[in-house]
Design a protein around this motif. Structure first.
Motif, PDB file in Angstrom:
ATOM      1  N   ALA A 122      -3.389 -13.068 -10.188  1.00 43.35           N
ATOM      2  CA  ALA A 122      -1.975 -12.683 -10.283  1.00 43.35           C
ATOM      3  C   ALA A 122      -1.592 -11.753  -9.136  1.00 43.35           C
ATOM      4  CB  ALA A 122      -1.699 -12.007 -11.624  1.00 43.35           C
ATOM      5  N   ASN A 123      -2.466 -10.799  -8.836  1.00 42.90           N
ATOM      6  CA  ASN A 123      -2.189  -9.881  -7.733  1.00 42.90           C
ATOM      7  C   ASN A 123      -2.189 -10.597  -6.386  1.00 42.90           C
ATOM      8  OD1 ASN A 123      -1.696  -7.290  -8.889  1.00 42.90           O
ATOM      9  ND2 ASN A 123      -3.844  -7.203  -9.459  1.00 42.90           N
ATOM     10  N   LYS A 124      -3.053 -11.582  -6.222  1.00 41.33           N
ATOM     11  CA  LYS A 124      -3.070 -12.349  -4.981  1.00 41.33           C
ATOM     12  C   LYS A 124      -1.748 -13.083  -4.782  1.00 41.33           C
ATOM     13  CE  LYS A 124      -6.614 -15.031  -4.229  1.00 41.33           C
ATOM     14  NZ  LYS A 124      -7.828 -15.862  -4.390  1.00 41.33           N
ATOM     15  N   GLU A 125      -1.210 -13.621  -5.861  1.00 42.00           N
ATOM     16  CA  GLU A 125       0.065 -14.338  -5.765  1.00 42.00           C
ATOM     17  C   GLU A 125       1.198 -13.396  -5.372  1.00 42.00           C
ATOM     18  OE1 GLU A 125       0.535 -17.654  -5.772  1.00 42.00           O
ATOM     19  OE2 GLU A 125      -1.644 -17.680  -5.840  1.00 42.00           O
ATOM     20  N   VAL A 126       1.214 -12.205  -5.949  1.00 41.58           N
ATOM     21  CA  VAL A 126       2.238 -11.211  -5.600  1.00 41.58           C
ATOM     22  C   VAL A 126       2.090 -10.817  -4.130  1.00 41.58           C
ATOM     23  CG1 VAL A 126       3.063  -8.850  -6.017  1.00 41.58           C
ATOM     24  CG2 VAL A 126       2.490 -10.331  -7.953  1.00 41.58           C
ATOM     25  N   ALA A 127       0.845 -10.626  -3.697  1.00 39.72           N
ATOM     26  CA  ALA A 127       0.595 -10.216  -2.309  1.00 39.72           C
ATOM     27  C   ALA A 127       1.060 -11.271  -1.315  1.00 39.72           C
ATOM     28  CB  ALA A 127      -0.890  -9.928  -2.115  1.00 39.72           C
ATOM     29  N   LYS A 128       1.039 -12.529  -1.713  1.00 39.56           N
ATOM     30  CA  LYS A 128       1.445 -13.628  -0.823  1.00 39.56           C
ATOM     31  C   LYS A 128       2.948 -13.918  -0.865  1.00 39.56           C
ATOM     32  CE  LYS A 128      -2.289 -16.370  -2.215  1.00 39.56           C
ATOM     33  NZ  LYS A 128      -2.807 -17.725  -2.451  1.00 39.56           N
ATOM     34  N   ASP A 129       3.634 -13.394  -1.858  1.00 41.51           N
ATOM     35  CA  ASP A 129       5.050 -13.706  -2.066  1.00 41.51           C
ATOM     36  C   ASP A 129       5.925 -12.988  -1.043  1.00 41.51           C
ATOM     37  OD1 ASP A 129       7.625 -14.188  -2.963  1.00 41.51           O
ATOM     38  OD2 ASP A 129       7.169 -13.754  -5.060  1.00 41.51           O
ATOM     39  N   GLY A 130       6.545 -13.746  -0.177  1.00 42.59           N
ATOM     40  CA  GLY A 130       7.395 -13.187   0.863  1.00 42.59           C
ATOM     41  C   GLY A 130       8.691 -12.579   0.340  1.00 42.59           C
ATOM     42  N   ASN A 131       9.037 -12.834  -0.903  1.00 36.46           N
ATOM     43  CA  ASN A 131      10.273 -12.297  -1.481  1.00 36.46           C
ATOM     44  C   ASN A 131      10.067 -10.935  -2.139  1.00 36.46           C
ATOM     45  OD1 ASN A 131      11.820 -14.597  -0.791  1.00 36.46           O
ATOM     46  ND2 ASN A 131      10.961 -15.679  -2.545  1.00 36.46           N
ATOM     47  N   VAL A 132       8.835 -10.433  -2.102  1.00 36.64           N
ATOM     48  CA  VAL A 132       8.501  -9.157  -2.724  1.00 36.64           C
ATOM     49  C   VAL A 132       8.446  -8.089  -1.627  1.00 36.64           C
ATOM     50  CG1 VAL A 132       6.695  -7.947  -4.015  1.00 36.64           C
ATOM     51  CG2 VAL A 132       7.209 -10.315  -4.557  1.00 36.64           C
ATOM     52  N   ALA A 176      -2.278  -6.416  -3.063  1.00 34.11           N
ATOM     53  CA  ALA A 176      -3.470  -6.801  -2.301  1.00 34.11           C
ATOM     54  C   ALA A 176      -4.618  -5.839  -2.588  1.00 34.11           C
ATOM     55  CB  ALA A 176      -3.160  -6.833  -0.810  1.00 34.11           C
ATOM     56  N   LYS A 177      -4.315  -4.549  -2.620  1.00 33.51           N
ATOM     57  CA  LYS A 177      -5.328  -3.536  -2.939  1.00 33.51           C
ATOM     58  C   LYS A 177      -5.854  -3.745  -4.359  1.00 33.51           C
ATOM     59  CE  LYS A 177      -4.064   0.472  -4.439  1.00 33.51           C
ATOM     60  NZ  LYS A 177      -4.619   0.585  -5.754  1.00 33.51           N
ATOM     61  N   ASP A 178      -4.953  -4.002  -5.286  1.00 30.77           N
ATOM     62  CA  ASP A 178      -5.351  -4.225  -6.676  1.00 30.77           C
ATOM     63  C   ASP A 178      -6.188  -5.493  -6.823  1.00 30.77           C
ATOM     64  OD1 ASP A 178      -4.031  -1.914  -7.372  1.00 30.77           O
ATOM     65  OD2 ASP A 178      -2.276  -2.938  -8.215  1.00 30.77           O
ATOM     66  N   ALA A 179      -5.883  -6.522  -6.041  1.00 34.97           N
ATOM     67  CA  ALA A 179      -6.668  -7.761  -6.084  1.00 34.97           C
ATOM     68  C   ALA A 179      -8.098  -7.498  -5.636  1.00 34.97           C
ATOM     69  CB  ALA A 179      -6.023  -8.836  -5.217  1.00 34.97           C
ATOM     70  N   LEU A 180      -8.264  -6.672  -4.609  1.00 33.68           N
ATOM     71  CA  LEU A 180      -9.612  -6.324  -4.155  1.00 33.68           C
ATOM     72  C   LEU A 180     -10.368  -5.548  -5.235  1.00 33.68           C
ATOM     73  CD1 LEU A 180      -9.037  -5.287  -0.444  1.00 33.68           C
ATOM     74  CD2 LEU A 180     -10.343  -7.237  -1.289  1.00 33.68           C
ATOM     75  N   SER A 181      -9.684  -4.615  -5.855  1.00 37.88           N
ATOM     76  CA  SER A 181     -10.292  -3.836  -6.933  1.00 37.88           C
ATOM     77  C   SER A 181     -10.697  -4.744  -8.091  1.00 37.88           C
ATOM     78  CB  SER A 181      -9.309  -2.766  -7.408  1.00 37.88           C
ATOM     79  OG  SER A 181      -9.830  -2.054  -8.490  1.00 37.88           O
ATOM     80  N   ASP A 182      -9.815  -5.679  -8.438  1.00 41.24           N
ATOM     81  CA  ASP A 182     -10.109  -6.620  -9.520  1.00 41.24           C
ATOM     82  C   ASP A 182     -11.311  -7.491  -9.175  1.00 41.24           C
ATOM     83  OD1 ASP A 182      -8.001  -5.726 -11.098  1.00 41.24           O
ATOM     84  OD2 ASP A 182      -6.604  -7.228 -10.321  1.00 41.24           O
ATOM     85  N   LYS A 183     -11.433  -7.872  -7.905  1.00 39.38           N
ATOM     86  CA  LYS A 183     -12.569  -8.691  -7.478  1.00 39.38           C
ATOM     87  C   LYS A 183     -13.882  -7.936  -7.685  1.00 39.38           C
ATOM     88  CE  LYS A 183     -14.940 -11.930  -5.510  1.00 39.38           C
ATOM     89  NZ  LYS A 183     -15.317 -13.079  -6.295  1.00 39.38           N
ATOM     90  N   PHE A 184     -13.911  -6.651  -7.321  1.00 37.52           N
ATOM     91  CA  PHE A 184     -15.114  -5.842  -7.532  1.00 37.52           C
ATOM     92  C   PHE A 184     -15.428  -5.715  -9.024  1.00 37.52           C
ATOM     93  CE2 PHE A 184     -14.146  -4.131  -3.222  1.00 37.52           C
ATOM     94  CZ  PHE A 184     -15.328  -4.544  -2.621  1.00 37.52           C
ATOM     95  N   GLU A 185     -14.393  -5.501  -9.836  1.00 44.16           N
ATOM     96  CA  GLU A 185     -14.603  -5.402 -11.283  1.00 44.16           C
ATOM     97  C   GLU A 185     -15.140  -6.715 -11.842  1.00 44.16           C
ATOM     98  OE1 GLU A 185     -11.290  -3.991 -13.552  1.00 44.16           O
ATOM     99  OE2 GLU A 185     -10.972  -2.282 -12.224  1.00 44.16           O
TER     100      GLU A 185
END
Length: 71
Positions: free
Chosen positions: A26-36, A45-54
């Protein structure tokens, strides 16, 4: 008794890993969304990395519990 505890821990870690994986996606999708806004994208993007480690941590713990339960 110990095998049952390890089996429970395996399931628990597996579920937590799956939740972290879903959050990561979900965080990856937000990070890629040009309308955000860029700040929101950077945080996602930072949260996606954290989630990956978890996710990796939970998956590793689940595998360890699985091995102990089978022993």
């Amino acid at each position: 008794m110990e095998s049952a505890k390890q089996a429970f821990n395996y399931v628990s870690e597996t579920v937590q890993g799956a939740a972290s994986g879903a959050s990561k996606e979900a965080n990856k999708e937000v990070a890629k969304d040009g309308n955000v806004p860029i700040g929101t994208r950077a945080t996602a993007a930072k949260d996606a990395l954290s989630d990956k480690f978890e996710e990796s941590g939970h998956d590793s713990k689940a595998e360890a519990h699985k091995k102990v339960a089978k022993a």
